[in-house]
Design an enzyme around this catalytic site. Structure first.
Site, short mmCIF file in Angstrom:
data_model
loop_
_atom_site.label_atom_id
_atom_site.label_comp_id
_atom_site.label_asym_id
_atom_site.label_seq_id
_atom_site.Cartn_x
_atom_site.Cartn_y
_atom_site.Cartn_z
N LYS A 1 39.98 -35.15 -44.28
CA LYS A 1 38.78 -35.23 -43.45
C LYS A 1 37.97 -36.49 -43.75
O LYS A 1 37.58 -37.24 -42.85
CB LYS A 1 37.91 -34.00 -43.66
CG LYS A 1 36.52 -34.09 -43.04
CD LYS A 1 35.66 -32.89 -43.43
CE LYS A 1 34.27 -33.01 -42.80
NZ LYS A 1 33.27 -33.57 -43.69
N ASN A 2 37.72 -36.75 -45.03
CA ASN A 2 36.85 -37.87 -45.39
C ASN A 2 37.50 -39.22 -45.10
O ASN A 2 36.81 -40.20 -44.84
CB ASN A 2 36.44 -37.78 -46.86
CG ASN A 2 35.47 -36.62 -47.10
OD1 ASN A 2 34.83 -36.14 -46.17
ND2 ASN A 2 35.37 -36.16 -48.34
N ARG B 1 27.57 -36.04 -39.33
CA ARG B 1 27.26 -36.97 -40.42
C ARG B 1 28.10 -38.24 -40.32
O ARG B 1 27.62 -39.35 -40.56
CB ARG B 1 27.53 -36.26 -41.75
CG ARG B 1 27.18 -37.10 -42.96
CD ARG B 1 25.76 -36.87 -43.39
NE ARG B 1 25.29 -37.96 -44.21
CZ ARG B 1 24.01 -38.25 -44.39
NH1 ARG B 1 23.09 -37.56 -43.78
NH2 ARG B 1 23.66 -39.25 -45.16
N ASP C 1 26.04 -31.26 -43.45
CA ASP C 1 25.72 -30.19 -44.40
C ASP C 1 24.29 -30.28 -44.90
O ASP C 1 23.76 -31.37 -45.12
CB ASP C 1 26.64 -30.27 -45.62
CG ASP C 1 28.04 -29.81 -45.31
OD1 ASP C 1 28.20 -29.00 -44.38
OD2 ASP C 1 28.98 -30.26 -45.98
N ASP D 1 32.97 -32.60 -54.26
CA ASP D 1 33.36 -31.61 -53.25
C ASP D 1 34.15 -30.44 -53.82
O ASP D 1 34.32 -29.43 -53.14
CB ASP D 1 34.19 -32.29 -52.14
CG ASP D 1 33.32 -33.10 -51.19
OD1 ASP D 1 32.09 -32.93 -51.22
OD2 ASP D 1 33.87 -33.90 -50.42
N MET E 1 25.25 -35.05 -57.83
CA MET E 1 24.97 -35.81 -56.62
C MET E 1 24.01 -35.12 -55.65
O MET E 1 23.11 -35.75 -55.10
CB MET E 1 26.30 -36.13 -55.91
CG MET E 1 26.16 -37.19 -54.83
SD MET E 1 27.75 -37.72 -54.18
CE MET E 1 28.45 -38.58 -55.58
#
Length: 436
Positions: free
Chosen positions: A22-23, A97, A121, A320, A342
């Site tokens: 996904k990223n 995002r 998110d 994540d 983070m």
């Protein structure tokens, strides 16, 4: 609202193939805007966030041709820049995002890029400063409309420069790289992120004719070129999904094989799960997790002190997967401190796990101590709501290991990051049903 009904306490068995990352997709898809030629991309995950971005590109005038499952051709030869100033774009852009990633390519090729304040998110503040400070360093003018929450950058021609990033932001680095490849002169980016997904982007851009050196390090040197050509690219498997399946196998005492994981790009992930006592075996490019019939024991440090698992920029452990680590630790022998540096809201989902019987002390917004049950006391089924993608998958793993039937609402959050997850889990024996 869509809901999962999960009957927990069943062992799973078989193999599962991770989806495309996904990223990586959110970066790679935006890079198609840098050339008028055809760019072919394979292994694109069929998930909400990625499909929203593909739809956004289509509205921007990119020609899109689906040539097979997960494979698309993109051609940005007739980009409609007027769309960026439309009410439709303001609505479409703020729901995703990843929409911030179109700004760098558009600025580089067309001299301007706009974006509404992106959504995503609710896991804490995620600043955009690194992105826009990078564009300003390259010579762009920045403006922000507070009433509409609308950001913009404009430049006649970007000029290469030296910059030291204030944080090793993955998306910030990617956006600046995509702007710099068409800038005049040489750009040096120090404290650059060096995640495998960013390396993938740089390699793809080099195949398109860019001149990027230092790939994989925290200093990237980019010699600007006049134009880029088309290329073909295959995305890596999603390392977050791979970590999720490792955790799922351990929590359900299941024997699972995770296929084609691109081992060399997993970094610390196998080692961190091994520190939790989980057997992670390499079989070619697959991961094999045997059934942990006797449970798993968390290692201590060599002086006997409690293990801490914390996130850090690559090659450190990805933030994540901390939600997965936390859930897995609830049934381990021993204790662990999970330190989420983070995001200040990502650990708040632990109240759901405490309701299920987990022993967790939330020390502050960033730290939680987990005391494992060693399977002597199983988690109890409950009804819960998924607050974000990663907490959602963690709660799903907890529910699959719990005794009884659990209900998870708002699973659209899970669908944002995981492709056909209920269908794929049923294929390995999970009792999971999707209801509207």
């Amino acid at each position: 609202m869509t809901t999962f009904i999960i009957e927990g306490g069943h062992q799973l068995k078989g193999s599962i193939q991770p989806q495309g990352a996904k990223n990586e997709a959110l970066q790679i898809l935006c890079a198609v805007l840098l050339t008028p030629e055809i760019v072919t991309i394979h292994n694109i995950p069929d998930i909400i966030d990625v499909n929203k971005l593909i739809s956004l590109l289509e509205n921007l005038g990119v020609k899109i041709n689906k040539i097979g499952p997960g494979s698309y051709e993109f051609q940005a030869d007739e980009v409609n820049m007027k769309y960026l100033e439309s009410a439709e774009f303001k609505e479409d852009g703020k729901g995703l995002r990843g929409s911030i990633m179109i700004v760098g390519p558009l600025l580089a090729r067309f001299g301007k890029g706009y974006i509404p304040k992106p959504g995503g998110d609710k896991i804490g503040r995620r600043r955009l400063d690194t992105h826009f400070e990078g564009f300003i360093n390259l010579g762009a003018k920045f403006r922000y409309n507070r009433e509409d929450h609308f950001y913009g950058v404009e430049a006649d021609r970007l000029k290469g420069t030296y910059m030291l990033l204030d944080e090793a932001s993955v998306t910030g680095t990617a956006n600046i790289v995509m702007a710099a490849v068409l800038a005049e002169g040489t750009t040096t980016i120090y404290n650059a992120a060096c995640e495998p997904y960013l390396q993938q982007l740089c390699k793809m851009l080099n195949r398109m004719g860019a001149k990027i050196s230092g790939v994989g390090s925290n200093m990237l040197i980019i010699e600007g070129v006049d134009s880029l050509k088309g290329t073909e690219h295959k995305m890596l498997p999603d390392m977050i999904e791979i970590g999720s399946w490792i955790g799922l196998a351990a929590m359900t005492k299941s024997e699972l094989t995770i296929k084609n994981v691109s081992w060399d790009d997993l970094g610390q992930i196998p080692n961190v799960f091994r520190k939790l006592g989980i057997t992670v075996e390499r079989d070619g490019d697959d991961i094999h997790i045997p059934a942990h019939k006797d449970g798993y024991e968390i290692q201590s440090y060599i002086d006997g002190s409690i293990l801490t698992v914390a996130d850090a920029p690559w090659p450190g452990f990805t933030p994540d997967l901390l939600s997965i680590v936390l859930v897995v630790a609830t049934q381990a022998r021993g204790a662990v401190l999970v330190h989420q540096k983070m995001f200040e809201s990502r650990l708040f989902f632990v109240d759901k796990l405490i309701d299920m019987g987990a022993k967790i002390i939330l020390c502050d917004p960033h730290r939680a101590t987990v005391i494992g049950h060693d399977f002597k006391s199983t988690l109890k089924a409950t009804t819960m709501t998924s607050p974000d993608i990663r907490a959602g998958i963690s709660l799903l793993i907890a529910a699959l290991s719990a005794k009884g039937t659990s209900t998870i609402h708002n699973i659209e959050q899970i669908d944002r990051g995981y492709e056909r997850i209920d269908e794929r889990l049923r294929a390995i024996g999970a009792k999971i049903k999707r209801v509207n």
